[in-house]
Design a protein around this motif. Structure first.
Motif, PDB file in Angstrom:
ATOM      1  N   GLU A  54       1.671   2.673   6.298  1.00  0.00           N
ATOM      2  CA  GLU A  54       0.439   2.752   5.519  1.00  0.00           C
ATOM      3  C   GLU A  54       0.047   4.231   5.430  1.00  0.00           C
ATOM      4  O   GLU A  54       0.422   5.042   6.293  1.00  0.00           O
ATOM      5  CB  GLU A  54      -0.657   1.886   6.120  1.00  0.00           C
ATOM      6  N   PRO A  55      -0.678   4.609   4.395  1.00  0.00           N
ATOM      7  CA  PRO A  55      -0.965   6.027   4.160  1.00  0.00           C
ATOM      8  C   PRO A  55      -1.588   6.743   5.364  1.00  0.00           C
ATOM      9  O   PRO A  55      -1.240   7.888   5.660  1.00  0.00           O
ATOM     10  CB  PRO A  55      -1.925   6.003   2.969  1.00  0.00           C
ATOM     11  N   GLU A  56      -2.476   6.074   6.088  1.00  0.00           N
ATOM     12  CA  GLU A  56      -3.169   6.708   7.214  1.00  0.00           C
ATOM     13  C   GLU A  56      -2.244   6.983   8.407  1.00  0.00           C
ATOM     14  O   GLU A  56      -2.597   7.754   9.297  1.00  0.00           O
ATOM     15  CB  GLU A  56      -4.352   5.847   7.677  1.00  0.00           C
ATOM     16  N   GLY A  83       2.995   5.996 -11.497  1.00  0.00           N
ATOM     17  CA  GLY A  83       1.908   5.162 -11.992  1.00  0.00           C
ATOM     18  C   GLY A  83       2.305   4.202 -13.095  1.00  0.00           C
ATOM     19  O   GLY A  83       1.444   3.578 -13.705  1.00  0.00           O
ATOM     20  N   GLY A  88       3.991   7.766  -5.447  1.00  0.00           N
ATOM     21  CA  GLY A  88       3.671   8.158  -6.817  1.00  0.00           C
ATOM     22  C   GLY A  88       4.738   9.040  -7.462  1.00  0.00           C
ATOM     23  O   GLY A  88       4.950   8.971  -8.675  1.00  0.00           O
ATOM     24  N   GLU A 124       2.403   1.662  -3.507  1.00  0.00           N
ATOM     25  CA  GLU A 124       1.388   2.001  -4.513  1.00  0.00           C
ATOM     26  C   GLU A 124       0.779   3.376  -4.286  1.00  0.00           C
ATOM     27  O   GLU A 124       0.613   4.155  -5.227  1.00  0.00           O
ATOM     28  CB  GLU A 124       0.279   0.943  -4.506  1.00  0.00           C
ATOM     29  N   GLU A 125       0.422   3.692  -3.026  1.00  0.00           N
ATOM     30  CA  GLU A 125      -0.350   4.893  -2.747  1.00  0.00           C
ATOM     31  C   GLU A 125       0.479   6.111  -2.341  1.00  0.00           C
ATOM     32  O   GLU A 125       0.029   7.238  -2.514  1.00  0.00           O
ATOM     33  CB  GLU A 125      -1.382   4.594  -1.650  1.00  0.00           C
ATOM     34  N   CYS A 126       1.656   5.903  -1.770  1.00  0.00           N
ATOM     35  CA  CYS A 126       2.433   7.030  -1.246  1.00  0.00           C
ATOM     36  C   CYS A 126       3.638   7.397  -2.104  1.00  0.00           C
ATOM     37  O   CYS A 126       4.176   8.494  -1.944  1.00  0.00           O
ATOM     38  CB  CYS A 126       2.918   6.727   0.170  1.00  0.00           C
ATOM     39  N   ARG A 160       0.837  -1.211   0.000  1.00  0.00           N
ATOM     40  CA  ARG A 160       0.000   0.000   0.000  1.00  0.00           C
ATOM     41  C   ARG A 160       0.865   1.252   0.000  1.00  0.00           C
ATOM     42  O   ARG A 160       0.574   2.229  -0.702  1.00  0.00           O
ATOM     43  CB  ARG A 160      -0.912   0.028   1.218  1.00  0.00           C
ATOM     44  N   SER A 161       1.916   1.254   0.810  1.00  0.00           N
ATOM     45  CA  SER A 161       2.776   2.418   0.892  1.00  0.00           C
ATOM     46  C   SER A 161       3.416   2.722  -0.461  1.00  0.00           C
ATOM     47  O   SER A 161       3.421   3.879  -0.910  1.00  0.00           O
ATOM     48  CB  SER A 161       3.845   2.205   1.957  1.00  0.00           C
TER      49      SER A 161
END
Length: 175
Positions: free
Chosen positions: A89-91, A34, A29, A25-27, A22-23
């Motif tokens: 994780e993003p949160e 992408g 960029g 993929e989502e953080c 998640r980190s």
């Protein structure tokens, strides 16, 4: 937010792997833009089985950050003094878990007699490490296709960049 930082155990591997994926993929960029090929290469070894192997290795010092019952961060120090993982994780970003994991990693490095810690940072995390006293020492292209920033931090007053780092950037012939 309150986090518990503790040594990772093999039973944490699946949750830690999910944090890694998640980190990235989502953080990250700014690093992968992408690009599916870069993401596939970067995430290729981020499997529960591989993370279990990393956690079980007697030469690694893995940590997890836990909030409540949930693993929200993972870090790993190798016997060579490399911070090989430091992901949230993003949160959990900007809430203190990353700082707490890094402080524990540095404490462990000192306990093991290491004078420095080094790492290959993403562009995304460059400011985080620079803000914690890590010194930028050049760029290095990762095998999965992103540019990383080589950082190192002296943990004792008389520390200098590890030999492996100086050699990497001198462009000298070993012949």
């Amino acid at each position: 937010m309150s986090f518990d930082i503790r040594p990772a155990v093999p039973q944490d591997a699946a949750a830690a792997c999910a944090v890694l994926r998640r980190s990235i993929e989502e953080c990250c960029g700014l690093d992968h833009h992408g690009d599916p090929a870069i993401l596939a290469a970067w995430l290729g070894n981020k499997t529960p089985k591989m993370v279990t192997t990393w956690f079980e290795s007697p030469t690694n010092y893995p940590l997890v950050a836990v909030r409540g019952e949930t693993i929200v961060g993972v870090a790993l120090l190798t016997a060579a003094g490399k911070l090989a993982l430091c992901y949230l994780e993003p949160e959990a970003l900007r809430q203190g878990a990353g700082k707490a994991m890094l402080a524990r990693i540095e404490q462990q490095a000192l306990a093991l007699g290491m004078k420095t810690v080094f790492l290959h940072s993403t562009v995304t995390a460059e400011g985080f490490f620079a803000g914690r006293g890590y010194r930028r020492d050049g760029l290095l292209r990762a095998p999965y296709g992103i540019d990383t920033v080589l950082f190192w931090k002296p943990l004792v007053a008389d520390a200098s960049a590890p030999d492996s780092q100086r050699k990497r950037f001198c462009n000298c012939s070993s012949a």
